[in-house]
Design an enzyme around this catalytic site. Structure first.
Site, PDB file in Angstrom:
ATOM      1  N   ALA A 128       0.843  -1.190   0.000  1.00 43.18           N
ATOM      2  CA  ALA A 128       0.000   0.000   0.000  1.00 43.18           C
ATOM      3  C   ALA A 128       0.880   1.242   0.000  1.00 43.18           C
ATOM      4  O   ALA A 128       2.101   1.162  -0.118  1.00 43.18           O
ATOM      5  CB  ALA A 128      -0.927  -0.014   1.212  1.00 43.18           C
ATOM      6  N   LEU A 130       1.648   3.381   2.370  1.00 37.69           N
ATOM      7  CA  LEU A 130       2.490   3.641   3.535  1.00 37.69           C
ATOM      8  C   LEU A 130       3.249   2.413   4.015  1.00 37.69           C
ATOM      9  O   LEU A 130       4.218   2.559   4.765  1.00 37.69           O
ATOM     10  CB  LEU A 130       1.635   4.184   4.687  1.00 37.69           C
ATOM     11  CG  LEU A 130       0.790   5.418   4.386  1.00 37.69           C
ATOM     12  CD1 LEU A 130       0.022   5.847   5.631  1.00 37.69           C
ATOM     13  CD2 LEU A 130       1.655   6.558   3.866  1.00 37.69           C
ATOM     14  N   LYS A 147       2.719  -6.002   9.134  1.00 43.08           N
ATOM     15  CA  LYS A 147       2.613  -4.774   8.338  1.00 43.08           C
ATOM     16  C   LYS A 147       3.815  -3.900   8.674  1.00 43.08           C
ATOM     17  O   LYS A 147       3.981  -3.461   9.815  1.00 43.08           O
ATOM     18  CB  LYS A 147       1.305  -4.049   8.672  1.00 43.08           C
ATOM     19  CG  LYS A 147       1.055  -2.794   7.858  1.00 43.08           C
ATOM     20  CD  LYS A 147      -0.322  -2.216   8.183  1.00 43.08           C
ATOM     21  CE  LYS A 147      -0.604  -0.957   7.379  1.00 43.08           C
ATOM     22  NZ  LYS A 147      -1.961  -0.413   7.653  1.00 43.08           N
ATOM     23  N   ASP A 279     -11.860   3.689   5.427  1.00 44.46           N
ATOM     24  CA  ASP A 279     -11.171   3.249   4.209  1.00 44.46           C
ATOM     25  C   ASP A 279     -11.644   1.863   3.774  1.00 44.46           C
ATOM     26  O   ASP A 279     -10.847   0.929   3.658  1.00 44.46           O
ATOM     27  CB  ASP A 279      -9.661   3.246   4.449  1.00 44.46           C
ATOM     28  CG  ASP A 279      -8.879   3.370   3.146  1.00 44.46           C
ATOM     29  OD1 ASP A 279      -9.497   3.653   2.103  1.00 44.46           O
ATOM     30  OD2 ASP A 279      -7.651   3.186   3.163  1.00 44.46           O
TER      31      ASP A 279
END
Length: 533
Positions: A128, A130, A147, A279
């Site tokens: 993604a 970021l 992540k 989101d």
């Protein structure tokens, strides 16, 4: 402005109508028409510009990709060439190298990969703007998703926002009607929150606890011992994206059930709790058939960006939706004004409901929709919202606004769709002005509405009335909670509770009526009554 635009639309209609008769009489090749050739050239210019903007976002990465993703969701503002081109940034964001990922883990967790994990897949599950996510196995055998933030994002984000602010000020100077400074304002406020993965983990746990009464919702568990501001380690959960109809068909997942449950979740977030996951693009909403219970689950990912609605704003928003659902136009105007829409309240209503102003003003319950029509809408390249926003002032010939009942429960008809398409793209300056007027927290709600509506369109579930019924339930509960909190009288609290129960019961009866009406028995009874009449 309205009169000027009305003249333009009238002239355009006359030109297209005359062209139609001319083509019919002369049987000309459409490729010979100047308007067709000009339109094709304009589309090519848009596409080339969009591709350059996408390449710029990919080259600068980080914040630029985040803003590019946001622009890709603005189907109601930008030409389709831009939105379709920029939407790929959701799934094709640039990746960090394995060396960069190892360096972030080493700096934040103080250990090498081999010390923390038995296995660590080098190819990310997804990348993604970021961060990117890798699958790994802990030494105790549990499978996790890690992540990891792109290493330079923290340092570059503030500089990128300054660059974008300068560029947008230049654009605004050149084109005063198109003011998008709110994009920069929102980025300044939200970027620090999204870059703090500990904040994301806390949001995930709050959401899991808040909606624990929904057995269909799955929020991955956070591993706090392996999480920092730049690393978030969570339970690994597999599933297909919410817009993958083939995946759902293969695994026996009911798309209508998914759409209805998604609506329940977000109605509860928005109206009852005022804590909203902002989101819900398909990459963040997965579905699966649970192997243990054999029940369908919705997996909600990426909890970095939440909107906390102020109580007064949330209650006004509740009242507005109740007015829209019930066809109470005076209340629609009153609460739209309270939410900052001003004299653009008709446009505001169109934005929220994805309906034309004619339909809203006339009492929308009178316009049915067919599933074939919904399928047609789903197959069009532009999402419904983009086409629906620009239909307000030309539609002033609306019928009287006295209808009652659950007006929004029927969605747009073919005639309304044609009306919307005819008037599209005329009111971009007004849309820009509206977005600059409304409270900042409304912007993320509009983005959320648009993403959810896009999912419904892809799933071809727009004909379902369940989402509005669930929305109305949550509005009733939210208003009752507010009234109870404002009184100390036991008698008054009892009255409010009884009124709430009665309203919810009436809504349940109405839902039952709609189900019977749409069933085989209902169709048979309708045919019988028509025959007897």
């Amino acid at each position: 402005m309205a009169g000027h635009l009305l003249k333009i639309s009238s002239l355009a209609t006359a030109v297209f109508a005359t062209s139609g008769f001319y083509i019919y009489g002369r049987q000309l090749d459409l490729n010979d028409l100047s308007v067709i050739r000009f339109g094709r050239a304009a589309a090519t210019v848009h596409l080339r510009s969009a591709e350059r903007l996408r390449d710029l976002c990919c080259a600068n990465r980080g914040t630029f990709i985040k803003v590019g993703q946001h622009l890709g969701a603005l189907d109601y503002l930008l030409p389709e060439e831009y939105t379709s081109t920029l939407k790929v940034l959701h799934s094709r964001a640039p990746q960090s190298s394995m060396e960069e990922i190892q360096q972030v883990i080493r700096e934040d967790l103080g250990k090498e990969l081999s010390e923390l994990f038995v296995t660590f897949e080098e190819k990310p599950q997804g990348a993604a703007s970021l961060a990117q996510v890798h699958k790994a196995v802990l030494h105790d055998g549990r499978t996790v998703a890690i992540k990891v933030q792109h290493p330079k994002v923290q340092r570059q984000s503030s500089k990128d926002i300054v660059v974008m602010e300068v560029l947008l000020r230049v654009v605004h100077w050149l084109f005063p009607d198109f003011a998008f400074m709110w994009l920069v304002e929102e980025a300044k406020k939200n970027m620090p929150l999204e870059l703090d993965f500990l904040n994301e983990g806390q949001n995930a746990e709050r959401m899991a606890n808040m909606l624990a009464h929904f057995p269909f919702l799955k929020v991955p568990m956070i591993h706090w011992d392996l999480s920092t501001k730049r690393i978030l380690t969570m339970e690994f959960v597999e599933g297909g994206q919410v817009n993958e109809r083939d995946y759902m068909k293969k695994h026996g997942i009911n798309v209508n059930e998914i759409s209805e449950n998604l609506g329940k979740m977000y109605s509860e977030m928005i109206f009852v709790h005022g804590f909203v996951h902002c989101d819900p693009h398909p990459g963040n909403v997965l579905v699966r058939k649970c192997t243990q219970s054999n029940k369908t689950e919705i997996i909600l990912l990426d909890h970095g960006l939440y909107q906390v609605l102020q109580p007064e704003f949330r209650l006004d928003y509740c009242q507005l939706w109740q007015a829209l659902i019930n066809g109470d136009m005076s209340a629609v105007k009153r609460y739209s004004l309270r939410l900052g829409a001003g004299d653009l309240y008709p446009l505001f209503a169109c934005v929220l409901t994805a309906r034309s102003w004619t339909a809203i003003n006339a009492g929308i319950s009178s316009v049915p929709v067919t599933h074939s029509e919904t399928a047609h809408l789903a197959s069009t390249p532009s999402t419904p919202l983009r086409l629906l926003l620009c239909s307000l002032l030309i539609c002033t010939s609306a019928r009287s606004a006295g209808s009652s009942g659950y007006g929004l429960l029927a969605l747009s008809s073919a005639a309304e769709d044609v009306e919307i398409r005819t008037n599209a793209a005329l009111y971009l300056p007004q849309i820009s002005e509206l977005l600059n007027r409304v409270p900042r927290q409304m912007l993320l709600l509009l983005k959320t509405n648009d993403l959810l509506r896009g999912i419904e369109t892809t799933l071809q579930t727009r004909a379902s009335s369940s989402s509005f019924i669930n929305m109305s339930r949550c509005c009733i509960r939210a208003m009752a909670r507010h009234k109870i909190s404002k009184t100390q009288s036991r008698r008054r609290r009892l009255q409010i509770t009884l009124a709430e129960s009665l309203s919810l019961w009436r809504l349940t009866m109405y839902e039952l009526f709609l189900r019977v009406k749409g069933s085989t028995l209902g169709n048979w009874l309708t045919a019988l009554l028509a025959f007897l009449a």
